[in-house]
Design a protein around this motif. Structure first.
Motif, PDB file in Angstrom:
ATOM      1  N   VAL A 153       0.845  -1.192   0.000  1.00 54.32           N
ATOM      2  CA  VAL A 153       0.000   0.000   0.000  1.00 54.32           C
ATOM      3  C   VAL A 153       0.881   1.243   0.000  1.00 54.32           C
ATOM      4  O   VAL A 153       1.712   1.435   0.892  1.00 54.32           O
ATOM      5  CB  VAL A 153      -0.936   0.012   1.216  1.00 54.32           C
ATOM      6  N   LEU A 154       0.681   2.103  -1.035  1.00 54.23           N
ATOM      7  CA  LEU A 154       1.433   3.342  -1.146  1.00 54.23           C
ATOM      8  C   LEU A 154       0.598   4.552  -0.738  1.00 54.23           C
ATOM      9  O   LEU A 154       1.151   5.551  -0.286  1.00 54.23           O
ATOM     10  CB  LEU A 154       1.921   3.533  -2.584  1.00 54.23           C
ATOM     11  N   GLN A 155      -0.713   4.486  -0.917  1.00 54.12           N
ATOM     12  CA  GLN A 155      -1.600   5.599  -0.585  1.00 54.12           C
ATOM     13  C   GLN A 155      -2.889   5.044  -0.007  1.00 54.12           C
ATOM     14  O   GLN A 155      -3.474   4.110  -0.543  1.00 54.12           O
ATOM     15  CB  GLN A 155      -1.899   6.444  -1.824  1.00 54.12           C
ATOM     16  N   LEU A 156      -3.349   5.674   1.077  1.00 50.52           N
ATOM     17  CA  LEU A 156      -4.603   5.279   1.713  1.00 50.52           C
ATOM     18  C   LEU A 156      -5.462   6.525   1.859  1.00 50.52           C
ATOM     19  O   LEU A 156      -5.179   7.404   2.664  1.00 50.52           O
ATOM     20  CB  LEU A 156      -4.329   4.648   3.078  1.00 50.52           C
ATOM     21  N   ASN A 157      -6.518   6.596   1.030  1.00 46.38           N
ATOM     22  CA  ASN A 157      -7.403   7.757   1.004  1.00 46.38           C
ATOM     23  C   ASN A 157      -8.808   7.311   1.369  1.00 46.38           C
ATOM     24  O   ASN A 157      -9.497   6.654   0.576  1.00 46.38           O
ATOM     25  CB  ASN A 157      -7.392   8.403  -0.381  1.00 46.38           C
ATOM     26  N   LEU A 158      -9.236   7.671   2.572  1.00 44.80           N
ATOM     27  CA  LEU A 158     -10.566   7.312   3.076  1.00 44.80           C
ATOM     28  C   LEU A 158     -11.314   8.562   3.525  1.00 44.80           C
ATOM     29  O   LEU A 158     -12.176   8.496   4.405  1.00 44.80           O
ATOM     30  CB  LEU A 158     -10.435   6.326   4.243  1.00 44.80           C
ATOM     31  N   LEU A 169      -1.539   0.942  11.559  1.00 42.39           N
ATOM     32  CA  LEU A 169      -1.196   1.699  10.353  1.00 42.39           C
ATOM     33  C   LEU A 169       0.280   2.086  10.342  1.00 42.39           C
ATOM     34  O   LEU A 169       0.853   2.330   9.284  1.00 42.39           O
ATOM     35  CB  LEU A 169      -2.062   2.955  10.249  1.00 42.39           C
ATOM     36  N   GLY A 170       0.884   2.134  11.505  1.00 43.46           N
ATOM     37  CA  GLY A 170       2.298   2.458  11.593  1.00 43.46           C
ATOM     38  C   GLY A 170       3.205   1.402  10.987  1.00 43.46           C
ATOM     39  O   GLY A 170       4.400   1.651  10.807  1.00 43.46           O
ATOM     40  N   SER A 171       2.648   0.243  10.654  1.00 44.72           N
ATOM     41  CA  SER A 171       3.445  -0.820  10.037  1.00 44.72           C
ATOM     42  C   SER A 171       3.396  -0.769   8.512  1.00 44.72           C
ATOM     43  O   SER A 171       4.057  -1.562   7.849  1.00 44.72           O
ATOM     44  CB  SER A 171       2.960  -2.194  10.522  1.00 44.72           C
ATOM     45  N   PHE A 172       2.634   0.182   7.933  1.00 46.84           N
ATOM     46  CA  PHE A 172       2.545   0.329   6.478  1.00 46.84           C
ATOM     47  C   PHE A 172       3.770   1.115   6.012  1.00 46.84           C
ATOM     48  O   PHE A 172       3.688   2.271   5.611  1.00 46.84           O
ATOM     49  CB  PHE A 172       1.256   1.041   6.087  1.00 46.84           C
ATOM     50  N   SER A 173       4.906   0.487   6.021  1.00 46.60           N
ATOM     51  CA  SER A 173       6.179   1.202   5.899  1.00 46.60           C
ATOM     52  C   SER A 173       6.387   1.884   4.556  1.00 46.60           C
ATOM     53  O   SER A 173       7.211   2.795   4.456  1.00 46.60           O
ATOM     54  CB  SER A 173       7.335   0.229   6.166  1.00 46.60           C
ATOM     55  N   ALA A 174       5.653   1.466   3.517  1.00 43.90           N
ATOM     56  CA  ALA A 174       5.831   2.065   2.186  1.00 43.90           C
ATOM     57  C   ALA A 174       4.836   3.182   1.916  1.00 43.90           C
ATOM     58  O   ALA A 174       4.831   3.741   0.814  1.00 43.90           O
ATOM     59  CB  ALA A 174       5.700   0.983   1.110  1.00 43.90           C
ATOM     60  N   LEU A 175       4.030   3.547   2.895  1.00 43.75           N
ATOM     61  CA  LEU A 175       2.957   4.506   2.677  1.00 43.75           C
ATOM     62  C   LEU A 175       3.510   5.896   2.370  1.00 43.75           C
ATOM     63  O   LEU A 175       4.364   6.417   3.086  1.00 43.75           O
ATOM     64  CB  LEU A 175       2.066   4.550   3.919  1.00 43.75           C
ATOM     65  N   PHE A 176       2.984   6.498   1.267  1.00 44.41           N
ATOM     66  CA  PHE A 176       3.353   7.862   0.903  1.00 44.41           C
ATOM     67  C   PHE A 176       2.352   8.879   1.438  1.00 44.41           C
ATOM     68  O   PHE A 176       2.733   9.963   1.861  1.00 44.41           O
ATOM     69  CB  PHE A 176       3.414   8.003  -0.625  1.00 44.41           C
ATOM     70  N   PHE A 177       1.064   8.538   1.354  1.00 46.47           N
ATOM     71  CA  PHE A 177       0.011   9.468   1.740  1.00 46.47           C
ATOM     72  C   PHE A 177      -1.013   8.738   2.608  1.00 46.47           C
ATOM     73  O   PHE A 177      -1.483   7.655   2.251  1.00 46.47           O
ATOM     74  CB  PHE A 177      -0.693  10.057   0.508  1.00 46.47           C
ATOM     75  N   ALA A 237       1.149   7.274  18.119  1.00 42.06           N
ATOM     76  CA  ALA A 237       2.563   7.612  17.993  1.00 42.06           C
ATOM     77  C   ALA A 237       3.255   6.740  16.961  1.00 42.06           C
ATOM     78  O   ALA A 237       4.278   7.133  16.396  1.00 42.06           O
ATOM     79  CB  ALA A 237       3.256   7.490  19.347  1.00 42.06           C
ATOM     80  N   THR A 238       2.678   5.572  16.659  1.00 44.72           N
ATOM     81  CA  THR A 238       3.287   4.663  15.690  1.00 44.72           C
ATOM     82  C   THR A 238       3.336   5.264  14.286  1.00 44.72           C
ATOM     83  O   THR A 238       4.133   4.827  13.458  1.00 44.72           O
ATOM     84  CB  THR A 238       2.503   3.333  15.642  1.00 44.72           C
ATOM     85  N   LEU A 239       2.508   6.284  14.015  1.00 46.07           N
ATOM     86  CA  LEU A 239       2.565   6.921  12.702  1.00 46.07           C
ATOM     87  C   LEU A 239       3.914   7.592  12.467  1.00 46.07           C
ATOM     88  O   LEU A 239       4.283   7.854  11.327  1.00 46.07           O
ATOM     89  CB  LEU A 239       1.437   7.948  12.550  1.00 46.07           C
ATOM     90  N   GLY A 240       4.632   7.866  13.528  1.00 48.67           N
ATOM     91  CA  GLY A 240       5.968   8.432  13.401  1.00 48.67           C
ATOM     92  C   GLY A 240       6.958   7.479  12.775  1.00 48.67           C
ATOM     93  O   GLY A 240       8.078   7.891  12.434  1.00 48.67           O
ATOM     94  N   GLY A 241       6.570   6.207  12.600  1.00 45.48           N
ATOM     95  CA  GLY A 241       7.427   5.230  11.944  1.00 45.48           C
ATOM     96  C   GLY A 241       7.250   5.163  10.444  1.00 45.48           C
ATOM     97  O   GLY A 241       7.983   4.421   9.774  1.00 45.48           O
ATOM     98  N   LEU A 242       6.323   5.938   9.913  1.00 42.08           N
ATOM     99  CA  LEU A 242       6.073   5.935   8.468  1.00 42.08           C
ATOM    100  C   LEU A 242       7.051   6.886   7.791  1.00 42.08           C
ATOM    101  O   LEU A 242       6.682   7.958   7.300  1.00 42.08           O
ATOM    102  CB  LEU A 242       4.622   6.337   8.188  1.00 42.08           C
ATOM    103  N   THR A 243       8.295   6.513   7.745  1.00 42.67           N
ATOM    104  CA  THR A 243       9.361   7.436   7.372  1.00 42.67           C
ATOM    105  C   THR A 243       9.316   7.861   5.903  1.00 42.67           C
ATOM    106  O   THR A 243      10.017   8.805   5.517  1.00 42.67           O
ATOM    107  CB  THR A 243      10.731   6.822   7.685  1.00 42.67           C
ATOM    108  N   GLY A 244       8.524   7.189   5.068  1.00 42.12           N
ATOM    109  CA  GLY A 244       8.391   7.597   3.681  1.00 42.12           C
ATOM    110  C   GLY A 244       7.195   8.495   3.424  1.00 42.12           C
ATOM    111  O   GLY A 244       6.949   8.897   2.278  1.00 42.12           O
ATOM    112  N   LEU A 245       6.465   8.858   4.470  1.00 43.30           N
ATOM    113  CA  LEU A 245       5.217   9.599   4.320  1.00 43.30           C
ATOM    114  C   LEU A 245       5.461  11.013   3.817  1.00 43.30           C
ATOM    115  O   LEU A 245       6.296  11.740   4.342  1.00 43.30           O
ATOM    116  CB  LEU A 245       4.483   9.635   5.664  1.00 43.30           C
ATOM    117  N   ARG A 246       4.681  11.391   2.767  1.00 41.26           N
ATOM    118  CA  ARG A 246       4.728  12.759   2.248  1.00 41.26           C
ATOM    119  C   ARG A 246       3.548  13.594   2.715  1.00 41.26           C
ATOM    120  O   ARG A 246       3.667  14.805   2.844  1.00 41.26           O
ATOM    121  CB  ARG A 246       4.724  12.741   0.711  1.00 41.26           C
TER     122      ARG A 246
END
Length: 317
Positions: free
Chosen positions: A7-12, A25-33, A47-56
């Motif tokens: 999953v690269l983008q999750l738009n809900l 959701l913090g485990s979706f390591s490839a997530l951009f958006f 706080a786990t969202l802080g692990g999404l290091t590729g997030l734009r």
């Protein structure tokens, strides 16, 4: 989805989603958006969202999120947009947000945030839009915000900020909107704001500003809105304000301005809204005001000026 099923983008956005944001959701390591705005989500931001290091982009606006903004979001080194506005977030703005060197937009408007504005926000060298208005922030406006060379919009309205307007803000050469209304700011309006040659909207109303209106503001040739009402400004209305070719809104009401109404205001070809009420103005109403209702700049459909003045002026144009 990429071909690998990652999953690269999750738009809900704009659904009826309720409950909490899953920590998983913090485990979706490839997530951009990650876009979850305009739902009915509750609870805290994991706080786990802080692990999404590729997030734009992280957009969680328009929910009912509570608790504090996790400082772990400062680990999102590639983040370009952070929109947490219109929630119920409280506590301080984490200084770790200042680590986000690629951030273009920071929107924290309409929450319950408290404490001071972190000086570290001045390190956001790519920032073009900063909105932290309509919270419960206190203390001075940090002079460090004057380092945000790319900033176009600065919205700090509706807080409890105090002290003077920093002259350092005059360094924001790309700024088009400066919104500092409804705070407890005091002292004079810095004449240095005339250096903001791209400024279109200057709103300083509902503060405790004092002293004269700087005549230097007349050099802001792109200014469309000048809103200085509900302060303690004194002295005359600078006749130089009549030189502002793009001015549509001029609100100077509820101050302590004195002297006559400058006839030069009748030269404001773009003006549609004028409020000079509740001052100490005197003398005649300038005959030049007759032209304000004529269809000049803007063509035959130009609206007449909505004008308020309950000061001690007499006569008719």
């Amino acid at each position: 989805m990429a071909s690998t099923g990652v999953v690269l983008q999750l738009n809900l956005r704009n659904n009826g989603l309720a409950g909490r944001i899953p920590e998983e959701l913090g485990s979706f390591s490839a997530l951009f958006f990650l876009d979850l705005p305009d739902n009915e989500l509750r609870g805290s931001i994991p706080a786990t969202l802080g692990g999404l290091t590729g997030l734009r982009g992280l957009r969680l606006a328009g929910n009912g999120l509570e608790g504090e903004i996790p400082p772990e979001l400062g680990n999102l080194a590639l983040l370009q947009q952070l929109a947490l506005d219109q929630n119920l977030l409280e506590g301080p703005i984490p200084s770790e947000i200042g680590n986000l060197g690629d951030l273009r937009t920071l929107n924290l408007i309409s929450n319950r945030l408290t404490g001071s504005i972190p000086a570290a926000l001045g390190d956001l060298s790519s920032l073009s839009w900063l909105g932290i208005g309509y919270n419960d922030l206190t203390g001075p406006i940090p002079a460090e915000l004057g380092r945000l060379a790319s900033l176009r919009v600065l919205s700090l309205a509706g807080n409890d900020l105090s002290g003077p307007i920093p002259t350092a803000l005059a360094s924001l050469g790309n700024l088009s909107d400066l919104e500092l209304s409804s705070n407890d700011l005091s002292g004079p309006i810095p004449s240095e704001l005339s250096d903001l040659t791209s400024l279109a909207r200057l709103r300083l109303n509902s503060n405790e500003l004092s002293g004269p209106i700087p005549s230097e503001l007349a050099s802001l040739g792109s200014l469309s809105d000048l809103v200085l009402s509900y302060n303690d400004l004194s002295g005359p209305i600078p006749p130089e304000l009549g030189d502002l070719p793009e001015l549509e809104t001029l609100y100077l009401g509820s101050n302590a301005l004195t002297g006559p109404i400058p006839p030069q205001l009748g030269s404001l070809a773009s003006l549609t809204r004028l409020d000079l009420s509740a001052n100490r103005l005197s003398g005649p109403l300038p005959g030049e005001f007759a032209g304000l209702s004529a269809p000049r700049h803007g063509g035959p459909d130009r609206q007449p000026v909505a004008c308020r003045s309950d000061s001690r002026v007499s006569g008719a144009p």
